[in-house]
Design an enzyme around this catalytic site. Sequence first.
Site, PDB file in Angstrom:
ATOM      1  N   GLY A  14      59.271 -64.654  62.605  1.00 49.68           N
ATOM      2  CA  GLY A  14      58.455 -65.020  61.441  1.00 49.68           C
ATOM      3  C   GLY A  14      59.072 -64.482  60.155  1.00 49.68           C
ATOM      4  O   GLY A  14      59.146 -65.194  59.141  1.00 49.68           O
ATOM      5  N   LYS A  38      65.009 -71.912  78.740  1.00 48.05           N
ATOM      6  CA  LYS A  38      66.278 -71.158  78.748  1.00 48.05           C
ATOM      7  C   LYS A  38      66.046 -69.660  78.855  1.00 48.05           C
ATOM      8  O   LYS A  38      66.930 -68.918  79.273  1.00 48.05           O
ATOM      9  CB  LYS A  38      67.169 -71.518  77.559  1.00 48.05           C
ATOM     10  CG  LYS A  38      66.582 -71.249  76.180  1.00 48.05           C
ATOM     11  CD  LYS A  38      66.677 -69.826  75.697  1.00 48.05           C
ATOM     12  CE  LYS A  38      65.866 -69.620  74.456  1.00 48.05           C
ATOM     13  NZ  LYS A  38      65.634 -68.228  74.077  1.00 48.05           N
TER      14      LYS A  38
HETATM   15  N1  LIG Z   1      63.353 -63.463  67.549  1.00 54.44           N
HETATM   16  C1  LIG Z   1      64.036 -64.557  67.733  1.00 54.44           C
HETATM   17  O1  LIG Z   1      65.271 -64.544  67.667  1.00 54.44           O
HETATM   18  C2  LIG Z   1      63.344 -65.849  68.012  1.00 54.44           C
HETATM   19  C3  LIG Z   1      62.061 -65.885  68.521  1.00 54.44           C
HETATM   20  N2  LIG Z   1      61.481 -67.081  68.809  1.00 54.44           N
HETATM   21  C4  LIG Z   1      60.127 -67.148  69.365  1.00 54.44           C
HETATM   22  O2  LIG Z   1      59.202 -66.802  68.347  1.00 54.44           O
HETATM   23  C5  LIG Z   1      58.048 -66.165  68.916  1.00 54.44           C
HETATM   24  C6  LIG Z   1      57.820 -64.831  68.220  1.00 54.44           C
HETATM   25  O3  LIG Z   1      58.963 -64.032  68.495  1.00 54.44           O
HETATM   26  P1  LIG Z   1      59.351 -62.744  67.661  1.00 54.44           P
HETATM   27  O4  LIG Z   1      58.926 -62.849  66.251  1.00 54.44           O
HETATM   28  O5  LIG Z   1      60.782 -62.502  67.939  1.00 54.44           O
HETATM   29  O6  LIG Z   1      58.470 -61.641  68.422  1.00 54.44           O
HETATM   30  P2  LIG Z   1      57.964 -60.251  67.871  1.00 54.44           P
HETATM   31  O7  LIG Z   1      57.623 -59.470  69.088  1.00 54.44           O
HETATM   32  O8  LIG Z   1      58.915 -59.684  66.896  1.00 54.44           O
HETATM   33  O9  LIG Z   1      56.634 -60.639  67.088  1.00 54.44           O
HETATM   34  C7  LIG Z   1      55.537 -61.220  67.749  1.00 54.44           C
HETATM   35  C8  LIG Z   1      54.607 -61.790  66.705  1.00 54.44           C
HETATM   36  O10 LIG Z   1      53.466 -62.370  67.384  1.00 54.44           O
HETATM   37  C9  LIG Z   1      52.293 -61.803  66.832  1.00 54.44           C
HETATM   38  N3  LIG Z   1      51.211 -61.713  67.821  1.00 54.44           N
HETATM   39  C10 LIG Z   1      51.286 -61.247  69.083  1.00 54.44           C
HETATM   40  N4  LIG Z   1      50.073 -61.321  69.662  1.00 54.44           N
HETATM   41  C11 LIG Z   1      49.232 -61.822  68.735  1.00 54.44           C
HETATM   42  C12 LIG Z   1      47.843 -62.131  68.718  1.00 54.44           C
HETATM   43  N5  LIG Z   1      47.082 -61.931  69.801  1.00 54.44           N
HETATM   44  N6  LIG Z   1      47.309 -62.680  67.589  1.00 54.44           N
HETATM   45  C13 LIG Z   1      48.098 -62.903  66.515  1.00 54.44           C
HETATM   46  N7  LIG Z   1      49.413 -62.620  66.465  1.00 54.44           N
HETATM   47  C14 LIG Z   1      49.962 -62.100  67.562  1.00 54.44           C
HETATM   48  C15 LIG Z   1      52.709 -60.411  66.385  1.00 54.44           C
HETATM   49  O11 LIG Z   1      51.794 -59.911  65.462  1.00 54.44           O
HETATM   50  P3  LIG Z   1      51.709 -58.324  65.165  1.00 54.44           P
HETATM   51  O12 LIG Z   1      52.981 -58.004  64.452  1.00 54.44           O
HETATM   52  O13 LIG Z   1      50.482 -58.194  64.328  1.00 54.44           O
HETATM   53  O14 LIG Z   1      51.610 -57.642  66.519  1.00 54.44           O
HETATM   54  C16 LIG Z   1      54.072 -60.720  65.766  1.00 54.44           C
HETATM   55  O15 LIG Z   1      53.912 -61.274  64.488  1.00 54.44           O
HETATM   56  C17 LIG Z   1      58.343 -66.020  70.420  1.00 54.44           C
HETATM   57  O16 LIG Z   1      57.713 -67.062  71.107  1.00 54.44           O
HETATM   58  C18 LIG Z   1      59.864 -66.148  70.497  1.00 54.44           C
HETATM   59  O17 LIG Z   1      60.297 -66.676  71.731  1.00 54.44           O
HETATM   60  C19 LIG Z   1      62.113 -68.268  68.576  1.00 54.44           C
HETATM   61  C20 LIG Z   1      63.382 -68.292  68.053  1.00 54.44           C
HETATM   62  C21 LIG Z   1      64.096 -67.092  67.730  1.00 54.44           C
HETATM   63  O1  LIG Z   2      65.147 -67.753  71.347  1.00 53.55           O
HETATM   64  C1  LIG Z   2      65.926 -66.981  70.879  1.00 53.55           C
HETATM   65  C2  LIG Z   2      67.186 -67.403  70.252  1.00 53.55           C
HETATM   66  O2  LIG Z   2      67.264 -68.788  70.118  1.00 53.55           O
HETATM   67  C3  LIG Z   2      65.647 -65.524  70.950  1.00 53.55           C
HETATM   68  O3  LIG Z   2      65.916 -65.083  72.232  1.00 53.55           O
HETATM   69  P1  LIG Z   2      65.147 -63.819  72.814  1.00 53.55           P
HETATM   70  O4  LIG Z   2      63.670 -64.138  72.710  1.00 53.55           O
HETATM   71  O5  LIG Z   2      65.617 -63.713  74.233  1.00 53.55           O
HETATM   72  O6  LIG Z   2      65.519 -62.647  71.978  1.00 53.55           O
END
Ligand SMILES: NC(=O)C1=CN([C@@H]2O[C@H](COP(=O)(O)OP(=O)(O)OC[C@H]3O[C@@H](n4cnc5c(N)ncnc54)[C@H](OP(=O)(O)O)[C@@H]3O)[C@@H](O)[C@H]2O)C=CC1
Ligand SMILES: O=C(CO)COP(=O)(O)O
Length: 303
Positions: A13, A163
């Site tokens: 995010g 994946k």
């Molecule tokens: N990181 C990456 O490289 C990438 C991630 N993604 C996908 O994006 C998604 C988020 O990943 P990422 O940001 O890395 O994960 P993080 O663990 O860094 O963050 C998780 C986010 O989800 C929020 N969250 C979790 N539970 C709740 C809830 N019950 N209600 C509201 N918000 C909630 C958290 O809020 P809070 O901070 O308040 O706990 C936080 O903003 C995942 O599905 C991941 O697979 C996709 C592409 C790339």
């Molecule tokens: O989806 C992702 C990259 O495209 C992030 O991978 P991870 O959730 O395994 O860190």
Amino acid sequence: MTILTILGGGAWGSALANLGGKKGSRVNLWSRSSSVNLESVITGADVVVSAVSMKGVGATVDRLLALELSPSTIIVTVTKGLDPASTRTPSQIWQNAFPNNSIVVLSGPNLSEEIQQGLPAATVAASLDLAAAKQVQNIYSSDIFRVYVNEDPLGTELGGTLKNVFAIAAGVCDGLQLGTNAKSALLTRALPEMIRVGVRLGARAETFYGLSGLGDLLATCNSPLSRNYRVGFGLAKGKSLEQILQELQSTAEGVNTTNVLIDLANQRGIEVPVSRQVYRLLNGEITPEQAVLSLMERTLKPE
Ligand SMILES: NC(=O)C1=CN([C@@H]2O[C@H](COP(=O)(O)OP(=O)(O)OC[C@H]3O[C@@H](n4cnc5c(N)ncnc54)[C@H](OP(=O)(O)O)[C@@H]3O)[C@@H](O)[C@H]2O)C=CC1
Ligand SMILES: O=C(CO)COP(=O)(O)O
């Protein structure tokens, strides 16, 4: 000026907020732990991006349902997961809750740490509403982020979701130091397994050959930046799943996805040999070495 609201201030995010700002959108970043009022950043938003992890999708949908979301607001989902209760994808959950809004899936090989460093990357904006996908393409495309469009949101989303299961397997492969031949065989066999599942769920096979399928498979299975890869690597090094997740302090969607995928595969009779070994490993039924042996000793078959 486009108003872009990101829900979820985690790793992805935050990166998406920065990328959105590069093109001059007015960006609001909300998370449940911030003091930002949700209603104030939803009202008037052209695009709302859901960047919460799978376990937060239901709660986030409910929060938005309690507010007045304009039907003209495009909802973008970037979550790579499956709902354990319904086995639905995040875009299916969003579309069901907001049938009058256009839903766009944004997914590709996008390790957030590289993107936060300003390194170049490409991704896919996919929607049944191509005009909405193109709007997201325009909002996000920049000199470091190249966005393609397609009309297969389900295939695009499932590529990024499935994946993660193979990224765990790839981490095991590297953790056990099985070599380049084994890793190549694993990744090559992973792709038809993803396609087999995806097509049975209604996705297009060709989508999996693109950035959101093969592209994300390669990125995640080859990078220690991937949290799912790190789960597999840690298991191969003899750590417990609990210890690995505790050390990660971040989301590894592949653990839940593997469990949901095996439920789906059992219900529908889909052959998922690699995922099944990942499932048995994650659930403590076998060791990493036994998982490898089980795959090598399967009944011989044509490629
Ligand atoms: N990181 C990456 O490289 C990438 C991630 N993604 C996908 O994006 C998604 C988020 O990943 P990422 O940001 O890395 O994960 P993080 O663990 O860094 O963050 C998780 C986010 O989800 C929020 N969250 C979790 N539970 C709740 C809830 N019950 N209600 C509201 N918000 C909630 C958290 O809020 P809070 O901070 O308040 O706990 C936080 O903003 C995942 O599905 C991941 O697979 C996709 C592409 C790339
Ligand atoms: O989806 C992702 C990259 O495209 C992030 O991978 P991870 O959730 O395994 O860190």
